[in-house]
Scaffold this active site. Structure first.
Site, PDB file in Angstrom:
ATOM      1  N   ARG A 133     -80.258  -2.550 -19.986  1.00  0.00           N
ATOM      2  CA  ARG A 133     -79.698  -1.196 -20.064  1.00  0.00           C
ATOM      3  C   ARG A 133     -79.625  -0.674 -21.509  1.00  0.00           C
ATOM      4  O   ARG A 133     -80.047   0.448 -21.769  1.00  0.00           O
ATOM      5  CB  ARG A 133     -78.321  -1.157 -19.393  1.00  0.00           C
ATOM      6  CG  ARG A 133     -78.400  -1.303 -17.887  1.00  0.00           C
ATOM      7  CD  ARG A 133     -77.024  -1.378 -17.267  1.00  0.00           C
ATOM      8  NE  ARG A 133     -76.277  -2.530 -17.756  1.00  0.00           N
ATOM      9  CZ  ARG A 133     -75.002  -2.758 -17.473  1.00  0.00           C
ATOM     10  NH1 ARG A 133     -74.321  -1.889 -16.753  1.00  0.00           N
ATOM     11  NH2 ARG A 133     -74.405  -3.837 -17.924  1.00  0.00           N
ATOM     12  N   ASN A 178     -76.608  -0.724 -13.536  1.00  0.00           N
ATOM     13  CA  ASN A 178     -77.031  -1.875 -12.733  1.00  0.00           C
ATOM     14  C   ASN A 178     -76.609  -1.629 -11.305  1.00  0.00           C
ATOM     15  O   ASN A 178     -75.560  -1.050 -11.056  1.00  0.00           O
ATOM     16  CB  ASN A 178     -76.297  -3.142 -13.192  1.00  0.00           C
ATOM     17  CG  ASN A 178     -76.933  -3.752 -14.432  1.00  0.00           C
ATOM     18  OD1 ASN A 178     -78.056  -3.419 -14.802  1.00  0.00           O
ATOM     19  ND2 ASN A 178     -76.207  -4.656 -15.067  1.00  0.00           N
TER      20      ASN A 178
END
Ligand SMILES: [Zn+2]
Ligand SMILES: [Zn+2]
Length: 761
Positions: free
Chosen positions: A25, A43
């Site tokens: 990320r 996520n």
């Protein structure tokens, strides 16, 4: 055209694979910022979900770069981008995980400490100087501390520690390499180490001096139990034969070789000759123990105490901050072996470890990070001639994922594996998971660890198995437990023959099930329950169009004394010889034993074709090993008598005929004759290995197989593998297990492969 590219559009991108706990990320954040995009990154149960708004060109260029150049320890398996209805975002943000369904992504394994983190902890100017739990998005424990997924701090045991302001600033700063690092901690807010004696009394030393003191104790001949991030290790000076023998005695491990932790690659290379592949393995993110030849060692190591009678040694480099800091102080190689008693699983719980290990260790180097999934160190070895890599133990760094086989099924399948080197495999979603090596289920603690692992896998994925696969051996603990589960979960039970599962494991690893030509399966190991009720272990199979059939095997010989036979190679010898060879038993049994075993042999009905036991018999005949002190000792010692070989110098002890079985008794008889004629042991062993390799190649050629798949514990013998490769040349194609060990660790995976591909035939 130009106008179109400037128009803002919104895209949804889904990335699956090993994309959590690997800095994905934050990496996406930085890359998207560079491309002037806005949106959200999060996520979820399937991987990483990205919504981005920007010009079509910029989104495309972002996507291409992400796919072609992902974060270093990630592994993208699937990715998808498509335009959705336009959405306006204020900015770009990493948002909390959202879970809409059941977990469907690979779990993240533990990663060895990276170069950057390693440099920080030895740099006096750095704020992480001397802090052993230094990690970043590219390194640190993952599976070991994972409770559930997605990989977020709150789902790991790091959550017990609150980030301090400085750590929090790193965590929220896109420019920082710890941006969104879930395992971020430091000296101020993180995990503390304590040094205690074996009465539990804390040593009064400053935090800074802990590793200096621990190193001094080791140099002083003490044994230290170290709580690492994946379980306890027992460490002592590898130059000190006396302390190694004390540890052997206390650990009840008289001869099994210990692994050695080297402080640095630099020192390792001064002491040993390391080739390119070994070099890569020593520095990989999995950082396994690598078994290398111990000939021409330059440094002083108490070799005879570390690896008695062996010409090889298992070595590893520091893979955590704890081992790195200890090594930095020590500067010498140390024994680093799993913290347990012989045969028990690696310990990880503070209290239990203290209770057991206080009788072995003089001191404890502990910390308060809870370990959830303990793992032993993994072990690999490369063959001498062809550098063929064999995984001996698949655990830390590799578990619990298995990549490499495409699987298409909706059934949830749980495979219980074997017995001696147990593992479990689970297929609850699009991915296949294989547990770390768990050990011999005869040991009650291993059995407990095994059942806990099954329960953990089932609850983690929140999926009940539709089908449970077990070995057809009626007494394997794994089979019995599998039966219990099927009752509890109302699943379907399916039994698979041991050696067919081994064969299926190689077919699966190389995706050979769809191959149209017939494939020869050669499965040689110690024991496995056969379809005819005998003990198999020297098997030849034929695979074609989803059907495995047994086409030949080593001629049967008597299976005597149950489990004792595997522990005492002299019993294999007694079983294999005929009456005119009895003189070789002299000195190996007392009179009472001889009369008992001879009587048993006369009325015995249970037979075996085990090549493992043939190795044992040969080792006993040559006077190399009569009684094993650890599993497989005789076979290891036998291989270790030979160093290099030249195929032209050997002859085979038997001919392969078109029909019939492999004549076990003729092989042994010819070895006996050579031995009696005073031929040297090394020559006899190489003739024996040459015989085995020739049997495989000749069998394949007389029966017109081009492809040969080998599995089973015997294929841990790297000299045999080299000989096979040389004999096969370009005429035959050889397949071995590659991401799994050839031994019974691959049974669970093989069971799933067999079930999916061969059960209907
Ligand atoms: Zn790092
Ligand atoms: Zn901090």
């Amino acid at each position: 055209m130009i106008l179109d590219s400037l128009m803002l559009k919104t895209y949804k991108i889904v990335i699956s694979g090993r994309v959590q706990g690997v800095g994905f990320r934050p990496y996406v954040f930085v890359l998207a910022t560079k491309n002037h995009l806005t949106g959200t990154i999060s996520n979820n149960e399937k991987g990483v979900i990205i919504y981005l708004t920007g010009s079509g060109l910029e989104v495309q260029s972002f996507y291409q770069e992400l796919i072609n150049n992902p974060p270093p320890v990630s592994l993208i398996q699937k990715s998808d981008i498509h335009e959705i209805s336009f959405q306006e975002f204020e900015d770009l943000r990493i948002v909390p995980s959202t879970i809409e369904g059941k977990l469907n992504l690979p779990l993240t394994p533990d990663f060895a400490i990276c170069e950057n983190c390693k440099n920080e902890i030895i740099d006096q100017e750095n704020r992480r100087y001397n802090y052993p739990f230094t990690t970043c998005v590219n390194c640190g424990p993952r599976w070991a501390i994972t409770n559930t997924f997605p990989f977020e701090r709150s789902n790991t045991t790091i959550d017990d520690f609150q980030m301090c302001t400085v750590c929090k600033n790193e965590y929220t700063n896109p420019e920082n390499r710890r941006f969104h690092s879930q395992t971020n901690t430091c000296k101020t807010c993180g995990i503390e180490m304590v040094l205690r004696d074996n009465e539990g009394v804390k040593l009064h030393i400053s935090k800074e001096a802990i590793f200096i003191k621990a190193a001094a104790l080791i140099r002083d001949g003490k044994i230290i139990a170290i709580k690492n991030t994946s379980g306890y290790l027992l460490c002592c000076d590898a130059n000190n034969g006396r302390v190694i023998q004390i540890m052997r005695h206390k650990k009840r491990r008289p001869k099994k070789p210990f692994a050695v932790l080297y402080p640095s690659l630099n020192l390792l290379e001064q002491h040993f000759k390391i080739n390119k592949k070994q070099h890569r393995a020593f520095q990989s993110t999995q950082r396994p123990i690598v078994i290398i030849p111990n000939t021409n060692v330059q440094g002083y190591l108490a070799l005879a105490d570390i690896a008695p009678d062996l010409n090889q040694i298992g070595i590893m480099l520091p893979y955590t901050g704890i081992l790195e800091l200890l090594s930095t102080e020590l500067k010498i190689p140390v024994i680093a072996t799993s913290g347990n008693l012989h045969g028990s699983p690696i310990l990880f719980d503070d209290k239990e470890s203290f209770a057991v290990l206080k009788n072995v260790a003089d001191y404890f180097l502990d910390h308060d990070l809870e370990i959830l999934n303990p793992q032993d160190d993994s072990v690999v070895k490369f063959s001498t001639k062809f550098d063929h890599e064999v995984l001996f133990r698949r655990s830390r760094g590799y578990a619990p994922n298995y990549f490499g086989t495409k699987i298409n099924t909706n059934e949830k399948i749980l495979a219980m594996g074997g017995h001696l080197k147990s593992t479990i495999a689970f297929l609850p979603n699009d991915y296949l998971y294989i547990s770390q090596y768990l050990g011999n289920l005869d040991n009650y603690d291993v059995y407990k660890r095994f059942t806990n692992t099954v329960e953990k896998f089932v609850s983690l994925f929140d999926q009940k198995p539709d089908v449970v696969l077990i070995d057809s051996h009626p007494a394997y603990q794994s089979s019995l437990y599998g039966k219990e589960i099927t009752k509890k979960e109302a699943s379907v039970l399916y039994e698979i023959q041991h050696h067919k599962a081994h064969f299926a494991s190689v077919l699966g690893e190389h995706e050979l099930f769809e191959d149209t030509s017939a494939i020869l399966g050669v499965v040689w190991d110690g024991t496995g329950y056969g379809d005819d009720g005998q003990i198999w272990g020297g098997e030849f199979f034929r695979y074609q169009t989803n059907k495995i059939e047994r086409i030949s095997h080593f001629e049967y010989f008597d299976w005597l004394a149950g489990d004792k036979m595997a522990k005492e190679p002299r019993i294999s010898l007694l079983s294999l010889i005929n009456s005119d060879m009895e003189s070789v038993l002299e000195g190996k049994f007392n009179e009472e034993e001889i009369s008992i075993y001879t009587a048993i042999k006369k009325r015995n009905k249970l037979k075996t074709s085990s090549v493992g036991r043939l190795f044992d018999g040969v080792a006993a005949l040559l006077g190399i090993c009569d009684i094993n002190t650890y599993e497989g000792e005789a076979a290891i010692l036998l291989e270790n008598k030979v160093d290099h070989y030249n195929l032209e110098n050997y002859r085979t002890y038997c001919e392969v005929k078109n029909e019939g079985l492999i004549p076990t008794s003729i092989i042994l008889k010819n070895i006996y004759v050579d031995f009696k004629n005073g031929i040297n042991k090394e020559q006899i062993i190489l003739n024996f290995l040459f015989t085995l390799a020739s049997i495989i190649i000749d069998f394949a050629r007389t029966n017109k197989f081009e492809k040969i798949a080998c599995s089973g514990g015997v294929f841990q013998n790297t000299v045999l593998i080299d000989m096979l490769k040389e004999l096969a040349g370009k005429k035959n194609k050889l397949y071995f297990n590659r991401n799994l060990a050839p031994n019974d660790e691959n049974i669970s995976y093989g069971q799933i492969m067999y079930y999916l591909n061969c059960r209907k035939h």
